[in-house]
Design an enzyme around this catalytic site. Structure first.
Site, short mmCIF file in Angstrom:
data_model
loop_
_atom_site.label_atom_id
_atom_site.label_comp_id
_atom_site.label_asym_id
_atom_site.label_seq_id
_atom_site.Cartn_x
_atom_site.Cartn_y
_atom_site.Cartn_z
N GLU A 195 0.80 -1.29 -0.15
CA GLU A 195 0.20 0.10 0.05
C GLU A 195 0.66 1.73 -0.26
O GLU A 195 1.83 0.93 0.56
CB GLU A 195 -0.61 -0.03 1.26
CG GLU A 195 -1.74 -0.92 1.04
CD GLU A 195 -2.51 -1.94 2.62
OE1 GLU A 195 -4.20 -2.20 2.61
OE2 GLU A 195 -1.66 -0.92 3.57
N GLU A 392 -11.70 -2.99 -2.19
CA GLU A 392 -10.75 -5.00 -1.36
C GLU A 392 -11.91 -4.89 0.08
O GLU A 392 -12.06 -4.05 1.06
CB GLU A 392 -9.81 -4.75 -1.61
CG GLU A 392 -8.44 -5.27 -2.15
CD GLU A 392 -7.61 -5.02 -2.46
OE1 GLU A 392 -7.16 -5.25 -0.93
OE2 GLU A 392 -6.88 -5.47 -3.61
#
Length: 551
Positions: A195, A392
């Site tokens: 991320e 997600e």
């Protein structure tokens, strides 16, 4: 949604959703609006596959249940472990061959971060050890407020970062050019867990939920970067003092916050606080710009597919009365609008997490967690800026149908182009059979896919009901609940009592067995008698099937 009920055998009545909430799995699918290119993916296993025949069976199960593709971490720590420019791609070529044989698409994630130590990590895959010999720890790793060094990802202050990534990306492109028929997009890692963020909430450094985490800019390289940024902005130390209300005599006296808790309680509101947090985030956006440029130069000529990166859903302390947004700020998320501007400028798709969560703890101490509000905010920004965005779930879903419903509501309400479920083992067993999580996943999310499903209208004649009772469909396939009435599809509408109708999106070509069931507001189920009905879903167009209730 409003259901129709019969009273005294004659009149139809309307009632609120309450009676149907137990069976909410189909609420969002009845009138769903979704991005026209919407696709559903599943995350591959973190650990190495050791039995590719069994893995193929698992992937075929995904394919048979309407999943479009699988995402896979391409671990830097695996393929370039032996030394710089010494690549071993044999494992991932076998992996890609298996994906192709199963008929799925593939999303490689160029995982230049370490695996291990974060939430959900079950294996340990460090960054190649030779990487850390390229420069000093101070230049290559993050250092937090407490003096902890973090090696989850190479620090953006390391000047050789893009060269390392260029070697990795280029080798992948040259070795997997023959797989461009299955590669549908490629993701790049911008930090811990893949991320774009700082490693601010690392459990191995003592973080526990819902703590704010730690700022990660206390290395000499980071401090120098901040000082240089302020010198570039203000020009003179006198201008800095005027803006900040300080009495500094030299730029070398400028530092990140020396008291993090005080900063996130009061200091962030000051001009200094704004300058610091703006710079702190800019380090991430500059890193994103650099690695995105490398990715496009390596991948575009070979694959010509979208490139993307992920933003974490740092949802806790969002509404904290004492330090609001402190967890986001520590992770580097100070201004989502300017953060997304870099995605736009770098021609990147964006993935955002935590779509399964709700705001039930938005004003509950100590959490102040507002993931749903955060998802809406970021997705609206992405829509306004014309950025392709995907979703997600942040944590594995288990026995929680509402989590799938939450995902579906976000996907249909905010123009998401795709969804990736965490993770393969949650919905498919090692022998290729489905787990109990497959049905709610397929019903709520997979059946949203435009052009990937067939609308089939079920008509049920002579289904008499009592007040508070509705008619549903349940059957042998995941999109009909796998015979589990918790996921029965409905309720059907009743335009001409006692005839009921419902149109369901089903997977093309599948052979189904099904029955109608009656379920009342207390959850009591009355099964249709007789043998199962059978039907083969068309491969194109629409379908219809009419039955008479069997007592």
């Amino acid at each position: 949604m409003i259901g129709a009920f019969k009273r005294l055998g004659q009149k139809l009545f309307l009632t609120l959703l309450t009676a149907s909430l137990i069976f909410a799995s189909s609420i969002v699918t009845a009138n769903a609006s979704i991005a026209p290119n919407f696709k559903v993916f599943v995350m591959g296993p973190l650990e190495k596959v050791t039995d590719f025949n069994a893995f193929k069976d698992q992937l075929i199960t995904l394919k048979n249940n309407g999943v479009y593709g699988i995402t896979t971490d391409i671990w830097w720590g695996y393929v370039e472990n032996a030394g710089e420019n010494q690549f071993d791609w044999s494992y991932y070529k076998t992996y890609a061959d298996t994906v192709r044989a199963a008929g799925l698409k593939w999303v490689p994630i160029m995982s230049t971060h370490a695996c291990g130590g974060n939430v959900g990590d079950t294996v340990n895959i460090p960054i190649p050890s030779w990487v850390w010999t390229k420069d000093t720890q101070d230049n290559m790793q993050y250092k937090d407020e407490a003096g902890n060094w973090d090696n989850e990802a190479v620090s953006p202050w390391y000047s050789g970062l893009t060269q390392l990534y260029n070697e990795f990306y280029s080798s992948f492109a040259s070795n997997f050019s023959s797989y461009k028929d299955i590669i549908t997009k490629i993701y790049i890692s911008g930090g811990p867990s893949g991320e774009l963020r700082y490693p601010s909430y690392n459990p191995s450094h003592g973080w526990t939920y819902p703590g704010r985490g730690s700022l990660q800019c206390y290395s000499k390289a980071a401090i120098t970067s901040f000082q240089n940024a302020m010198k570039s902005k203000y020009g003179t130390i006198a201008a800095v003092n005027s803006a900040w209300g300080t009495s500094l005599t030299d730029f070398s006296q400028i530092s990140p916050p020396t008291d993090g808790d005080n900063f996130f309680t009061n200091g962030y509101k000051t001009t200094y606080g704004n300058d610091f947090l703006t710079w702190y985030q800019s380090v991430l956006t500059n890193e994103l710009a650099n690695i995105a440029s490398v990715a496009h130069s390596c991948f575009d000529p070979v694959f010509n597919v979208p490139i993307g990166a992920k933003i974490a859903g740092v949802h806790w302390l969002y509404n904290s009365p004492t330090m609001p947004h402190a967890a986001e700020y520590c992770a580097g998320y100070y201004n989502y609008s300017t953060l997304l501007d870099q995605f736009k400028a770098s021609n990147l798709a964006m993935t955002f997490t935590c779509l399964e969560m709700d705001d039930s703890n938005a004003y509950v101490s100590p959490y102040y967690s507002a993931p749903m509000t955060l998802v809406h905010y970021v997705a609206n920004l992405a829509n306004n800026k014309g950025i392709v965005h995907n979703g997600e779930n942040a944590l594995a879903i288990s026995n929680n149908n509402q989590a799938y419903v939450n995902c579906a509501n976000e996907l249909t309400g905010y123009n998401f182009s795709g969804f990736t479920l965490l993770r393969l083992s949650n919905i498919v067993n090692s022998d290729g059979s489905v787990t109990s999580e497959m049905a709610p996943f397929v019903i709520n999310i997979v059946t949203l896919t435009p052009n990937g499903t067939i609308p089939v209208t079920f008509t049920i004649n002579n289904a008499t009901t009592y007040y508070g009772q509705n008619v549903y469909i349940v059957g042998s396939t995941s999109d009909l609940g796998n015979w589990n009435t918790t996921y029965a599809r409905g309720p059907a509408s009743c335009p001409n009592y006692p005839t009921w109708t419902i149109t369901l999106n089903l997977l093309p070509g599948e052979q189904i067995q099904f029955k109608a069931v009656k379920i009342d507001s207390s959850g009591n189920v009355t099964w249709e008698g007789g043998s199962n009905h059978t039907y083969t879903v068309p491969t194109s167009g629409t379908g219809s099937v009419t039955i008479t209730w069997q007592n």
